[in-house]
Design a protein around this motif. Structure first.
Motif, PDB file in Angstrom:
ATOM      1  N   THR A   1     -20.308 -22.310   4.097  1.00 16.34           N
ATOM      2  CA  THR A   1     -20.374 -22.961   2.789  1.00 16.34           C
ATOM      3  C   THR A   1     -19.400 -22.270   1.844  1.00 16.34           C
ATOM      4  OG1 THR A   1     -22.707 -23.450   3.138  1.00 16.34           O
ATOM      5  CG2 THR A   1     -21.913 -23.566   0.877  1.00 16.34           C
ATOM      6  N   PHE A   2     -18.603 -23.053   1.159  1.00 20.07           N
ATOM      7  CA  PHE A   2     -17.647 -22.493   0.212  1.00 20.07           C
ATOM      8  C   PHE A   2     -18.384 -21.741  -0.895  1.00 20.07           C
ATOM      9  CE2 PHE A   2     -14.112 -21.921  -2.433  1.00 20.07           C
ATOM     10  CZ  PHE A   2     -14.432 -22.355  -3.714  1.00 20.07           C
ATOM     11  N   LEU A   3     -17.894 -20.558  -1.212  1.00 18.73           N
ATOM     12  CA  LEU A   3     -18.555 -19.714  -2.202  1.00 18.73           C
ATOM     13  C   LEU A   3     -17.708 -19.529  -3.451  1.00 18.73           C
ATOM     14  CD1 LEU A   3     -21.045 -17.925  -2.703  1.00 18.73           C
ATOM     15  CD2 LEU A   3     -19.827 -16.054  -1.563  1.00 18.73           C
ATOM     16  N   ILE A   4     -16.530 -19.026  -3.295  1.00 24.44           N
ATOM     17  CA  ILE A   4     -15.665 -18.736  -4.432  1.00 24.44           C
ATOM     18  C   ILE A   4     -14.239 -18.607  -3.931  1.00 24.44           C
ATOM     19  CG2 ILE A   4     -15.929 -16.209  -4.278  1.00 24.44           C
ATOM     20  CD1 ILE A   4     -16.011 -16.161  -7.371  1.00 24.44           C
ATOM     21  N   SER A   5     -13.277 -18.849  -4.819  1.00 24.85           N
ATOM     22  CA  SER A   5     -11.875 -18.770  -4.423  1.00 24.85           C
ATOM     23  C   SER A   5     -11.040 -18.123  -5.514  1.00 24.85           C
ATOM     24  CB  SER A   5     -11.329 -20.171  -4.118  1.00 24.85           C
ATOM     25  OG  SER A   5     -11.407 -20.991  -5.272  1.00 24.85           O
TER      26      SER A   5
ATOM     27  N   LYS B   1      -3.640 -15.107  -9.773  1.00 27.14           N
ATOM     28  CA  LYS B   1      -4.677 -14.405 -10.518  1.00 27.14           C
ATOM     29  C   LYS B   1      -5.068 -13.124  -9.789  1.00 27.14           C
ATOM     30  CE  LYS B   1      -6.718 -18.445 -12.721  1.00 27.14           C
ATOM     31  NZ  LYS B   1      -7.986 -19.187 -12.972  1.00 27.14           N
ATOM     32  N   ASP B   2      -5.765 -12.250 -10.495  1.00 25.41           N
ATOM     33  CA  ASP B   2      -6.257 -11.050  -9.834  1.00 25.41           C
ATOM     34  C   ASP B   2      -7.785 -10.946  -9.871  1.00 25.41           C
ATOM     35  OD1 ASP B   2      -5.073  -8.941 -12.569  1.00 25.41           O
ATOM     36  OD2 ASP B   2      -6.709 -10.384 -12.459  1.00 25.41           O
ATOM     37  N   LYS B   3      -8.419 -11.897 -10.544  1.00 25.44           N
ATOM     38  CA  LYS B   3      -9.879 -11.852 -10.613  1.00 25.44           C
ATOM     39  C   LYS B   3     -10.402 -13.255 -10.889  1.00 25.44           C
ATOM     40  CE  LYS B   3     -13.568  -9.856 -13.509  1.00 25.44           C
ATOM     41  NZ  LYS B   3     -13.854  -8.980 -14.665  1.00 25.44           N
ATOM     42  N   ASN B   4     -11.509 -13.579 -10.230  1.00 27.37           N
ATOM     43  CA  ASN B   4     -12.207 -14.816 -10.531  1.00 27.37           C
ATOM     44  C   ASN B   4     -13.701 -14.559 -10.428  1.00 27.37           C
ATOM     45  OD1 ASN B   4     -12.602 -17.525 -11.168  1.00 27.37           O
ATOM     46  ND2 ASN B   4     -12.583 -18.162  -9.027  1.00 27.37           N
ATOM     47  N   GLU B   5     -14.421 -15.049 -11.412  1.00 21.32           N
ATOM     48  CA  GLU B   5     -15.843 -14.727 -11.504  1.00 21.32           C
ATOM     49  C   GLU B   5     -16.656 -16.011 -11.549  1.00 21.32           C
ATOM     50  OE1 GLU B   5     -16.413 -12.045 -14.696  1.00 21.32           O
ATOM     51  OE2 GLU B   5     -18.563 -11.808 -14.388  1.00 21.32           O
ATOM     52  N   ASP B   6     -17.779 -16.009 -10.830  1.00 14.59           N
ATOM     53  CA  ASP B   6     -18.687 -17.150 -10.849  1.00 14.59           C
ATOM     54  C   ASP B   6     -20.100 -16.618 -10.708  1.00 14.59           C
ATOM     55  OD1 ASP B   6     -19.066 -20.211  -8.835  1.00 14.59           O
ATOM     56  OD2 ASP B   6     -20.057 -19.517 -10.655  1.00 14.59           O
ATOM     57  N   GLY B   7     -20.755 -16.453 -11.847  1.00 15.42           N
ATOM     58  CA  GLY B   7     -22.125 -15.933 -11.820  1.00 15.42           C
ATOM     59  C   GLY B   7     -22.171 -14.522 -11.268  1.00 15.42           C
ATOM     60  N   ARG B   8     -22.951 -14.342 -10.235  1.00 11.89           N
ATOM     61  CA  ARG B   8     -23.090 -12.993  -9.630  1.00 11.89           C
ATOM     62  C   ARG B   8     -21.924 -12.624  -8.726  1.00 11.89           C
ATOM     63  NH1 ARG B   8     -26.756 -12.361  -6.058  1.00 11.89           N
ATOM     64  NH2 ARG B   8     -27.084 -14.560  -5.541  1.00 11.89           N
ATOM     65  N   PHE B   9     -21.039 -13.573  -8.475  1.00  7.08           N
ATOM     66  CA  PHE B   9     -19.954 -13.373  -7.511  1.00  7.08           C
ATOM     67  C   PHE B   9     -18.609 -13.213  -8.226  1.00  7.08           C
ATOM     68  CE2 PHE B   9     -22.574 -14.348  -3.898  1.00  7.08           C
ATOM     69  CZ  PHE B   9     -23.533 -15.207  -4.403  1.00  7.08           C
ATOM     70  N   THR B  10     -17.883 -12.173  -7.837  1.00  9.99           N
ATOM     71  CA  THR B  10     -16.544 -11.936  -8.375  1.00  9.99           C
ATOM     72  C   THR B  10     -15.614 -11.620  -7.218  1.00  9.99           C
ATOM     73  OG1 THR B  10     -17.468 -11.035 -10.426  1.00  9.99           O
ATOM     74  CG2 THR B  10     -15.148 -10.589  -9.979  1.00  9.99           C
ATOM     75  N   VAL B  11     -14.455 -12.261  -7.220  1.00  9.72           N
ATOM     76  CA  VAL B  11     -13.456 -11.949  -6.206  1.00  9.72           C
ATOM     77  C   VAL B  11     -12.273 -11.285  -6.911  1.00  9.72           C
ATOM     78  CG1 VAL B  11     -12.515 -14.308  -6.308  1.00  9.72           C
ATOM     79  CG2 VAL B  11     -12.004 -12.844  -4.359  1.00  9.72           C
ATOM     80  N   PHE B  12     -11.807 -10.215  -6.313  1.00  5.75           N
ATOM     81  CA  PHE B  12     -10.652  -9.475  -6.811  1.00  5.75           C
ATOM     82  C   PHE B  12      -9.519  -9.581  -5.800  1.00  5.75           C
ATOM     83  CE2 PHE B  12     -12.625  -7.327 -10.364  1.00  5.75           C
ATOM     84  CZ  PHE B  12     -13.964  -7.281 -10.024  1.00  5.75           C
TER      85      PHE B  12
ATOM     86  N   HIS C   1     -17.410  -9.129  -4.742  1.00  4.78           N
ATOM     87  CA  HIS C   1     -18.485  -8.327  -5.290  1.00  4.78           C
ATOM     88  C   HIS C   1     -19.673  -9.223  -5.608  1.00  4.78           C
ATOM     89  CE1 HIS C   1     -15.883  -4.696  -6.710  1.00  4.78           C
ATOM     90  NE2 HIS C   1     -15.367  -5.277  -5.646  1.00  4.78           N
ATOM     91  N   ILE C   2     -20.832  -8.803  -5.198  1.00  2.39           N
ATOM     92  CA  ILE C   2     -22.057  -9.541  -5.496  1.00  2.39           C
ATOM     93  C   ILE C   2     -22.962  -8.603  -6.289  1.00  2.39           C
ATOM     94  CG2 ILE C   2     -23.986 -10.852  -4.555  1.00  2.39           C
ATOM     95  CD1 ILE C   2     -22.416 -11.109  -1.926  1.00  2.39           C
ATOM     96  N   VAL C   3     -23.225  -8.994  -7.542  1.00  4.26           N
ATOM     97  CA  VAL C   3     -24.046  -8.155  -8.405  1.00  4.26           C
ATOM     98  C   VAL C   3     -24.999  -9.016  -9.243  1.00  4.26           C
ATOM     99  CG1 VAL C   3     -24.055  -6.414 -10.242  1.00  4.26           C
ATOM    100  CG2 VAL C   3     -22.118  -6.531  -8.648  1.00  4.26           C
ATOM    101  N   PRO C   4     -26.302  -8.768  -9.223  1.00  3.25           N
ATOM    102  CA  PRO C   4     -26.989  -7.898  -8.282  1.00  3.25           C
ATOM    103  C   PRO C   4     -27.222  -8.618  -6.952  1.00  3.25           C
ATOM    104  CG  PRO C   4     -28.575  -8.912  -9.751  1.00  3.25           C
ATOM    105  CD  PRO C   4     -27.215  -9.408 -10.195  1.00  3.25           C
TER     106      PRO C   4
END
Lengths: 113, 116
Positions: A45-49, A54-65, A76-79
């Motif tokens: 399942t697609f989560l985030i892209s 870019k160098d960062k994208n954030e969606d709720g608890r999920f951030t991709v660097f 990163h998954i927090v929490p």
């Protein structure tokens, strides 16, 4: 020739803490990166892209660097929550090549209650 | 919006038998992908269609695997004859196929094949 690598086959994290999943790639022409989550007996399942500009994208608890100079991206998954326990695949797209996608081998995340 | 549909979900066959998998992509998606995923590995692309034309089948074992996408919508993947090493999950995915670089694939639930 594995162009996308996930060197950690598994990761165990306590609920509420941060989960960091890593991915390395070799092809500097990749223009788009994705993370997928896969539960047993289901398709990914697609989560985030994140795009290569870019160098960062954030969606709720999920951030991709994305670190292009190091050819490295992380999720990163927090929490972290027990429901996050799944296999996470990193993927990269080669826009020059008919949008062909390359996948890593996956990291199995276990979030302990 | 309906997702990618695949059938069957599970299949058990004996080696040297033939098997076929079916995929219906998300409506309007021009690009369709078939992947093979062996346990513990990431998805490996077998074949990629743009509408009803093949754009990449470099990793498709053409002596035993075949795929078609008639009318640019549904697709079937066939294995004939099957070998033990074909035991895997076969995933179908689709994407818009637009020229935008922010192209995302969406996967079906997969067909789990066991060859005995």
């Amino acid at each position: 020739d594995q162009q996308v690598k996930q060197n950690s086959p598994s990761l165990s994290v306590q609920e509420g803490r941060i989960s960091i999943l890593n991915c390395d790639y070799t092809n500097s022409m990749f223009d788009y990166f994705l993370w997928y989550k896969k539960y047993p007996a289901e398709g990914p399942t697609f989560l985030i892209s994140i795009s290569s500009i870019k160098d960062k994208n954030e969606d709720g608890r999920f951030t991709v660097f994305l670190n292009k100079s190091a050819k490295h991206l992380s999720l990163h998954i927090v929490p972290s929550q027990p429901g996050d326990s799944a296999v996470y695949f990193c993927a990269a797209k080669d826009g020059r090549n008919f949008n062909k996608f390359y996948f890593g081998s996956g990291t199995k995340l276990n979030v302990k209650p | 919006e309906a997702g990618v549909a695949q059938s069957p979900r599970y299949k058990i066959i004996e080696k040297r038998q033939s098997v076929a998998f079916w995929c219906n992509p998300i409506s309007g998606h021009a690009t369709l992908y078939w992947y093979q995923q062996i346990l513990g590995q990431g998805p490996k692309l077998l074949i990629q269609f743009q509408n009803n034309g093949v754009v990449d089948d470099s990793q498709l074992p053409k002596d035993r695997f075949s795929a078609e996408r008639l009318k640019g919508v549904d697709s079937t993947l066939k294995i004939q004859p099957a070998k033990l090493e074909d035991s895997a999950v076969y995933l179908c995915a689709s994407s818009l196929g637009a020229s935008s670089y922010q192209e995302t694939q969406y996967f079906g639930p997969g067909t789990r094949l066991l060859v005995l």
